[in-house]
Design a protein around this motif. Structure first.
Motif: not given
Length: 881
Positions: A526-530, A533, A658, A661-662, A665
């Motif tokens: 969902r948040d590929r950048d995160r 990282d 969203d 997924a957060a 992470y």
């Protein structure tokens, strides 16, 4: 030139090696390390190239090597010991033989798929693996089960990827003669056959193959026989393939043909006839119709036969959503039954009424296999506590007037067969602590709430073991990834980077399962950048191994796989995240054993149980999961982490994904990775090791298939066997007649008046509400009309508990009331009884009338209940707010 048929020319085993054939054909080798070690020593290279399949191994060993082994005294001593151990295992007394004699003489267990071993590829996912583990655990416990399924010529598909990452399916042809099965034969040596009548005066014929799963015979029906036309030969072509009629024929063959196969097997071998029939999911539901037809041949009418069949039938549902259930058009089902087709003596309308969705919210022209399964079984269950609640809600229309909590569907939480899934290194570590026999008993029979001996294993041994298993997984991933890229068209020169894929010292997360949308394969993207990282963190990196198959017709699932594969192909992260195609049992064993964390993020509550995390836990892997299925039931912070769910009203799917997924992470970044990399004084991750230790100590005994099968025996099989024995022909006729009489007269039943009073010692002249204090008791007096029924036909109950703001009773307790005498001159009966006030806060009660008979498994069985009308009295509503 291409051969039109392939087969294996097997060498003749020298006489001293003949026990190898017996060992290869009994699938106990798939969970018995000593047997596998013996086969490996025959020829280590060929053992590896055979995929650990003894039948393939023995088909490839050169005669010279066999002659050498026949003269090797050390090998022959090992062979004798292993063969003797198998005979002792198959013939000796085990847990079940020490149980009371009232237990069932035999149980038939029907399932559309069985995951026993990769060498017998007759499974697609969790349902089949669960069925395989059920058979193995029953074998270890000595439970007299007979497994019944179909033999699919293509099994389930093999999966590869295109260069673009799109799933591709391959259907290798399986030759039964190359599988660890043998044909069931008549006394004269001819193959045993069963057949089903088809419309148009044709027939579907099938032969019966038998696999030995330890002590358990597994009967598999195969329609690829010369007597059939091409269409009928293809009925058992592949698992979950074809259109509606193809699936219907598969399920008729499984259910109706399966009962006929069991009867044939018992006739030929002398095995006791089953007293209990267990329908594992609705695919096998037609077995009840065949048993009704058998009883009709003995002179019972349909209604009496239905009662007799229900008494000894257990139905397990694994499906948390209606869309996951097979449903057929009414006309299609009708065409395959009746005078011109199968079961000609049973009225087609009676058959249809068993499966049609004739309840509010149902589609009355659809024949629902799970609905039929429940109507044909006196006992039903879901596969976790949460799934039991979901199932009671989903099927509540079959029991109108009852709260979902009272719907007669219980739950037995799934378990996994530890000897199949536990790494040999883990077993050896346990055996070193308590001895090999005690360790084996702990993993198979179970029975203890804790494995306290794990506390004595030194931290350094646990951490060394986890490191060894992780390193082995890294090697396996690199080997499989290299093979996958070669299939995708890459040249050897392009693949040097694979030598650096994954790091044996990095926190390793596994995610592997089927790929329907609700399992959310791509939630991690969902948040590929995160995510990037987290994968590339300079001090606390993670690495992820993903595997899974989408159904061949599910393009949505294939797109999810492609999306993840394309991310994993990115040169920046491809050393930290991989997708492995062709997920199956052999791959799964390595994943469960080598991962540090097992990830599961379905949409709650759509995971019925989800046993993959159980298999991982038995190897010291921690779970990171949404609170769904078994994890909702047994989660503790000692065992892993719970991903918060955003399942409140008003969240659309995108927003919910969203949020969750957060949360995932955050857990990885702030809690999981720091715990793994944090080091104590001795240079070890003390807190992580303690979580591993507590997972094994407290969670390990819960997740065993031995515990699951013992629950089935105690809670479902034994009561069903007792009900079966009580339901002789006359009892079945009597019960059917009683049900018909009660149903026809139920409209006459009413609750006419309800009143409360304080018991004599407490009467003060104040209204009843004045005595509503914790611990006090009120008297109930109820006047009911029973019409042509008598008090022997009913039970009148007081139902009480806390009430919500809409006056609905929650956490209800039901107490029977007693009739005070004969019916009054107006035909009314008076019932009385005490109402104890045992809880504080808003409290309420009502009364109700239910059918009552000694042979009912549940008071809700008939789906009949009468409650007071609003005007029946103040006491019929809320007593105190």
């Amino acid at each position: 030139m291409k051969a039109i048929r392939r087969f294996t020319v097997r060498p003749v085993l020298p006489e001293p090696l003949r026990p190898l054939s017996e060992l290869a054909r009994n699938l106990r080798w798939s969970w018995h390390a000593e047997t596998r070690d013996l086969f490996q020593s025959v020829d280590p290279e060929r053992w590896a190239s055979s995929g650990g399949d003894p039948m393939r191994l023995l088909g490839s060993v050169p005669p010279a090597r066999l002659a050498e082994l026949a003269g090797d005294r050390r090998f022959l001593r090992r062979l004798t010991a292993v063969a003797d151990d198998l005979r002792d295992y198959v013939g000796g007394e085990r847990w079940y033989q020490a149980q009371p004699e009232s237990r069932p003489a035999a149980i038939a267990y029907f399932s559309p798929e069985f995951g026993i071993t990769a060498a017998l590829p007759q499974y697609s996912g969790g349902l089949g693996i669960l069925a395989g583990d059920h058979l193995k655990a029953a074998s270890d416990l000595g439970v007299p089960l007979i497994g019944v399924g179909l033999l699919y010529r293509h099994g389930y598909f093999r999966q590869s990827l295109s260069r673009e990452g799109w799933q591709q399916e391959h259907y290798p042809v399986l030759d039964p003669n190359e599988l660890p099965v043998s044909q069931l034969r008549e006394a004269d040596g001819s193959p045993a056959r069963i057949s089903l009548a088809l419309p148009g005066s044709t027939a579907l014929h099938a032969r019966i193959w038998r696999a030995e799963v330890g002590r358990i015979p597994l009967l598999l029906l195969d329609s690829d026989v010369e007597e059939n036309d091409l269409g009928e030969r293809a009925v058992t072509d592949r698992l979950y393939g074809g259109g509606s009629e193809h699936r219907l024929l598969q399920e008729m063959l499984l259910g109706i043909g399966g009962v006929r196969a069991v009867r044939t097997y018992c006739r030929l071998t002398g095995h006791p006839e089953p007293e209990v029939f267990h329908t594992n999911e609705g695919h096998a539901g037609f077995l009840g119709l065949e048993r009704i037809a058998e009883l009709a041949e003995e002179g019972l009418d349909f209604d009496a036969a239905l009662e007799a069949v229900r008494a000894g039938t257990v139905f397990t549902t694994h499906t948390p959503v209606p869309a996951g259930i097979d449903r057929f058009d009414r006309a299609l089902v009708a065409r395959h039954f009746g005078p011109d087709a199968e079961l000609p003596r049973i009225d087609v309308e009676r058959i249809l009424q068993l499966g049609l969705e004739t309840y509010p919210g149902g589609e009355p022209n659809l024949f629902n296999m799970a609905v039929m399964g429940l109507r044909l079984a006196q006992r039903g269950n879901g596969v976790s506590l949460l799934h039991g609640r979901v199932s009671r809600e989903m099927f509540s229309g079959l029991w109108p007037g009852f709260d979902p909590d009272e719907v007669p569907i219980t739950s037995v939480t799934n378990g996994v067969h530890a000897p199949t899934w536990v790494a040999p290194e883990v077993f050896r570590l346990g055996a070193r602590q308590i001895g090999a026999q005690r360790a084996e008993d702990a993993l198979t029979v179970g029975g203890s709430d804790r494995w306290d001996s794990v506390a004595d294993i030194p931290d350094e041994d646990i951490w060394a073991l986890r490191g060894e298993l992780r390193a082995r997984l890294v090697e396996e991933v690199r080997r499989r990834l290299w093979a996958s890229w070669r299939q995708r068209g890459a040249g050897t020169a392009e693949l040097g980077w694979i030598d650096g894929v994954l790091d044996p010292g990095v926190l390793t997360i596994g995610f592997a399962r089927r790929v329907p949308s609700y399992k959310r394969l791509t939630l991690m993207l969902r948040d590929r950048d995160r995510l990037m990282d987290l994968l590339l963190h300079p001090e606390r990196p993670i690495q992820i191994v993903v595997a899974g198959k989408a159904h061949p017709a599910d393009d949505g699932g294939k797109r999810l796989i492609q999306e993840l594969v394309r991310f994993a192909d990115d040169p920046r992260v491809r050393h930290r995240i991989v997708f492995l195609p062709d997920y199956g049992m052999a791959m799964a064993q390595k994943l469960y054993q080598g991962c540090d964390v097992w990830l599961n993020n379905p949409l709650r509550p759509l995971e019925a149980c989800g046993t993959s995390g159980m298999k991982a836990a038995l190897n010291g892997c921690l779970n990171l999961s949404v609170l769904d299925g078994w994890w909702d039931e047994w989660y503790q912070p000692d065992f892993g982490w719970a991903i918060p769910t955003a399942d409140g009203v008003g969240y659309d799917t995108e927003h919910r994904d969203d949020i969750e997924a957060a949360a995932l992470y955050d857990l990885l970044e702030q809690r999981v990775a720091p715990r793994f990399y944090e080091r104590g004084r001795g240079g070890l991750p003390d807190r992580w090791i303690e979580m591993v230790r507590r997972t094994l100590t407290l969670l390990g005994p819960k997740v065993l298939a031995g515990r699951m099968v013992r629950e089935y025996v105690d809670r479902l099989y034994t009561p069903a066997a007792h009900a079966h024995r009580a339901m002789d022909a006359q009892a079945a006729r009597d019960l059917a007649a009683w049900k018909a009489r009660v149903r026809s007269a139920w409209h006459e039943v009413s609750v006419d008046h309800v009143e409360t009073s304080a018991p004599p010692a407490e009467r003060t002249g104040a209204p009843p509400a004045a005595t509503a204090e914790l611990g006090s008791t009120l008297g109930l007096r109820v006047r009911v009309s029973l019409g042509s029924l008598s008090p022997d036909d009913v039970e009148v109950q007081a139902v009480s508990g806390r009430v919500d703001e809409e006056d609905r009773i929650t956490d209800a307790t039901a107490v029977p009331l007693k009739p005070t005498g004969e019916a009054g001159p107006d035909g009314h009966w008076v019932y009385e009884g005490p109402l104890g006030l045992d809880r504080t806060g808003p409290y309420g009660y009502t009364v109700r009338v239910l059918p009552a008979h000694r042979l009912l498994a549940s008071p809700a069985e008939l789906g009949l209940v009468t409650v007071p009308a609003q005007e029946a009295g103040e006491g019929a509503g809320v007593l105190l707010r």
